[in-house]
Design a protein around this motif. Structure first.
Motif, PDB file in Angstrom:
ATOM      1  N   GLY A  42       0.778  -1.228   0.000  1.00 25.15           N
ATOM      2  CA  GLY A  42       0.000   0.000   0.000  1.00 25.15           C
ATOM      3  C   GLY A  42       0.806   1.273   0.000  1.00 25.15           C
ATOM      4  N   GLN A  43       2.145   1.179   0.009  1.00 20.61           N
ATOM      5  CA  GLN A  43       3.013   2.359   0.023  1.00 20.61           C
ATOM      6  C   GLN A  43       3.898   2.340  -1.222  1.00 20.61           C
ATOM      7  OE1 GLN A  43       2.912   4.805   2.319  1.00 20.61           O
ATOM      8  NE2 GLN A  43       1.330   3.758   3.523  1.00 20.61           N
ATOM      9  N   VAL A  44       3.718   3.324  -2.084  1.00 17.89           N
ATOM     10  CA  VAL A  44       4.495   3.393  -3.316  1.00 17.89           C
ATOM     11  C   VAL A  44       5.904   3.894  -3.010  1.00 17.89           C
ATOM     12  CG1 VAL A  44       4.646   4.395  -5.623  1.00 17.89           C
ATOM     13  CG2 VAL A  44       2.408   3.817  -4.656  1.00 17.89           C
ATOM     14  N   GLY A  45       6.897   3.147  -3.467  1.00 14.90           N
ATOM     15  CA  GLY A  45       8.284   3.571  -3.301  1.00 14.90           C
ATOM     16  C   GLY A  45       8.811   3.468  -1.891  1.00 14.90           C
ATOM     17  N   VAL A  46       8.160   2.690  -1.022  1.00 20.14           N
ATOM     18  CA  VAL A  46       8.611   2.527   0.362  1.00 20.14           C
ATOM     19  C   VAL A  46       8.963   1.068   0.578  1.00 20.14           C
ATOM     20  CG1 VAL A  46       8.013   2.781   2.794  1.00 20.14           C
ATOM     21  CG2 VAL A  46       7.147   4.421   1.121  1.00 20.14           C
ATOM     22  N   TYR A  47      10.118   0.827   1.198  1.00 26.20           N
ATOM     23  CA  TYR A  47      10.621  -0.520   1.417  1.00 26.20           C
ATOM     24  C   TYR A  47      10.987  -0.694   2.883  1.00 26.20           C
ATOM     25  CZ  TYR A  47      11.113  -0.372  -3.669  1.00 26.20           C
ATOM     26  OH  TYR A  47      10.872  -0.236  -5.021  1.00 26.20           O
ATOM     27  N   SER A  51      13.230  -6.990   9.729  1.00 23.85           N
ATOM     28  CA  SER A  51      13.013  -6.623  11.127  1.00 23.85           C
ATOM     29  C   SER A  51      11.814  -5.713  11.311  1.00 23.85           C
ATOM     30  CB  SER A  51      14.264  -5.920  11.681  1.00 23.85           C
ATOM     31  OG  SER A  51      14.405  -4.631  11.097  1.00 23.85           O
ATOM     32  N   GLN A  52      11.361  -5.056  10.232  1.00 19.68           N
ATOM     33  CA  GLN A  52      10.238  -4.123  10.287  1.00 19.68           C
ATOM     34  C   GLN A  52      10.518  -2.949  11.227  1.00 19.68           C
ATOM     35  OE1 GLN A  52       7.440  -4.740   8.269  1.00 19.68           O
ATOM     36  NE2 GLN A  52       8.677  -6.456   7.522  1.00 19.68           N
ATOM     37  N   MET A  53      11.762  -2.654  11.497  1.00 22.40           N
ATOM     38  CA  MET A  53      12.117  -1.585  12.432  1.00 22.40           C
ATOM     39  C   MET A  53      12.571  -0.323  11.726  1.00 22.40           C
ATOM     40  SD  MET A  53      14.205  -3.863  15.258  1.00 22.40           S
ATOM     41  CE  MET A  53      14.485  -2.458  16.326  1.00 22.40           C
ATOM     42  N   ARG A  54      12.739  -0.383  10.418  1.00 19.28           N
ATOM     43  CA  ARG A  54      13.178   0.784   9.660  1.00 19.28           C
ATOM     44  C   ARG A  54      12.661   0.642   8.236  1.00 19.28           C
ATOM     45  NH1 ARG A  54      17.212  -2.761  10.573  1.00 19.28           N
ATOM     46  NH2 ARG A  54      17.765  -1.746  12.509  1.00 19.28           N
ATOM     47  N   CYS A  55      12.650   1.748   7.527  1.00 20.49           N
ATOM     48  CA  CYS A  55      12.186   1.689   6.141  1.00 20.49           C
ATOM     49  C   CYS A  55      13.010   2.635   5.289  1.00 20.49           C
ATOM     50  CB  CYS A  55      10.691   2.031   6.040  1.00 20.49           C
ATOM     51  SG  CYS A  55      10.274   3.719   6.526  1.00 20.49           S
ATOM     52  N   LEU A  66      17.651   5.312  -2.381  1.00 20.04           N
ATOM     53  CA  LEU A  66      16.766   5.098  -1.243  1.00 20.04           C
ATOM     54  C   LEU A  66      17.309   5.852  -0.038  1.00 20.04           C
ATOM     55  CD1 LEU A  66      16.225   1.231  -1.536  1.00 20.04           C
ATOM     56  CD2 LEU A  66      14.658   3.015  -2.274  1.00 20.04           C
ATOM     57  N   HIS A  67      16.413   6.495   0.711  1.00 23.50           N
ATOM     58  CA  HIS A  67      16.777   7.216   1.927  1.00 23.50           C
ATOM     59  C   HIS A  67      16.199   6.468   3.122  1.00 23.50           C
ATOM     60  CE1 HIS A  67      18.036  11.172  -0.012  1.00 23.50           C
ATOM     61  NE2 HIS A  67      17.600  10.439  -0.996  1.00 23.50           N
ATOM     62  N   ARG A  68      17.055   6.141   4.047  1.00 22.19           N
ATOM     63  CA  ARG A  68      16.601   5.400   5.220  1.00 22.19           C
ATOM     64  C   ARG A  68      15.850   6.318   6.182  1.00 22.19           C
ATOM     65  NH1 ARG A  68      18.329   6.337  10.018  1.00 22.19           N
ATOM     66  NH2 ARG A  68      20.525   5.994   9.581  1.00 22.19           N
TER      67      ARG A  68
END
Length: 342
Positions: A42-47, A51-55, A66-68
């Motif tokens: 559901g989020q375009v261009g987001v990875y 760990s699901q702790m950062r994107c 990509l910017h953390r």
């Protein structure tokens, strides 16, 4: 500086028992999650990572960059830590009055490997004035590579005599109105306050750098006082570590002068965090080595397989003393049975 990391500085902590370093993920200098990202539904261009702790998010519709967002990765934390530690050691060794902040840009949008060749070519021919350096690779807003360097020189840079106000106003005038009469007046003011050797270097760089395909350069003294130098420069240099470019994968982001670093280098990337958890991990890894009758990591790998740390991570981290002793005895018995008698 807070708690010192094991393996950092000239009075480094003792190595892990039986020369067996820590294998915990937060002590590894090679993050298994680097560039292995998953799209966020559901989020375009987001990875995100497992760990699901950062994107990470794409900026300006650039799929290569990509910017953390969020907490740093283990690799970023290690890079930032050892960078700041060495910036502090560098300035303490050479002295603030013999250090300069040097920025070199690329006008041809080269890949970092090509940019590095041009820089190294310049350094071999005209880099004798640089006694030593710390170099950080960072992408500009346009995606082009450029270097931020902390360099040491033999002459006095006179940072306290430099007219910083005139320099700042000069840059603002150039960006707003170009090379006006006010710009030239302000430039004359800060040039008059600069060390003669620094002015000579400005003139030389303007002539020589284009010969090697290098773009605009900026060479300035260290403005901040001694107590704020490492914090200021560390944050400035670390800014580029949150940016990932897929086409830059494998490129060295931070580099220390290979010619002249023995005198000031305080820490390499081959260190482990000096924390209670890391100490306990190293202790148990050493006990595994003794139970198996080996003295290094390669020996454990030969006995237990390449993924031994992954399979035993929960036991090493969470097992009680009784459970741990039982595991060690089981490992030792299995190895003795598997080993043929001479």
């Amino acid at each position: 500086m807070g708690a010192q990391a094991a393996g950092c500085g000239r009075e480094a902590a003792a190595p892990a028992p039986a020369a067996l370093p820590c294998q915990n993920s937060n002590n590894s200098d090679k993050s298994p999650l680097r560039y292995r990202l998953q799209k966020v539904p559901g989020q375009v261009g987001v990875y995100t990572d497992s760990s699901q702790m950062r994107c990470w998010d794409e900026r300006d519709d650039d799929p290569d960059t990509l910017h953390r967002v969020g907490m740093p990765t283990s690799a970023e934390a290690r890079s930032a830590f050892h960078l700041r530690l060495n910036v502090t050691a560098f300035i303490q060794h050479w002295g603030r009055n013999h250090c300069l902040f040097f920025t070199v840009t690329d006008e041809d949008n080269l890949h970092p490997t090509q940019f590095a060749r041009r820089w190294n070519h310049y350094l071999r021919r005209h880099g004798a004035w640089i006694v030593s350096y710390i170099r950080v690779l960072e992408p500009q807003k346009q995606g082009r590579p450029h270097y931020h360097l902390l360099v040491a020189v033999l002459w006095d840079t006179r940072p306290d005599a430099f007219d910083w106000q005139a320099f700042a106003e000069c840059q603002q005038e150039r960006q707003a109105n170009g090379h006006t009469a006010l710009f030239r007046e302000l430039r004359s003011r800060y040039r008059a306050s600069a060390a003669p050797e620094l002015v000579a270097m400005w003139n030389l760089l303007r002539k020589v750098l284009p010969r090697y395909g290098l773009g605009r350069a900026e060479l300035l003294p260290i403005r901040k006082g001694k107590e704020a130098i490492s914090e200021y420069i560390g944050k400035y240099l670390e800014a580029g570590l949150v940016i990932k470019k897929h086409s830059w994968k494998g490129c060295r982001r931070v580099e220390f002068d290979r010619r002249n670093k023995i005198g000031w280098l305080a820490c390499t990337r081959a260190f482990a965090w000096h924390s209670p958890g890391a100490i306990a991990w190293r202790k148990r890894v050493g006990e595994i080595g003794r139970a198996l009758g080996v003295v290094d990591m390669e020996g454990i790998r030969r006995k237990l397989g390449a993924k031994w740390a992954y399979h035993l991570r929960e036991s090493i981290s969470l097992a009680t003393t009784e459970e741990w002793q039982l595991l060690l005895s089981i490992l030792a018995d299995r190895i003795s049975v598997a080993t043929p008698r001479q």
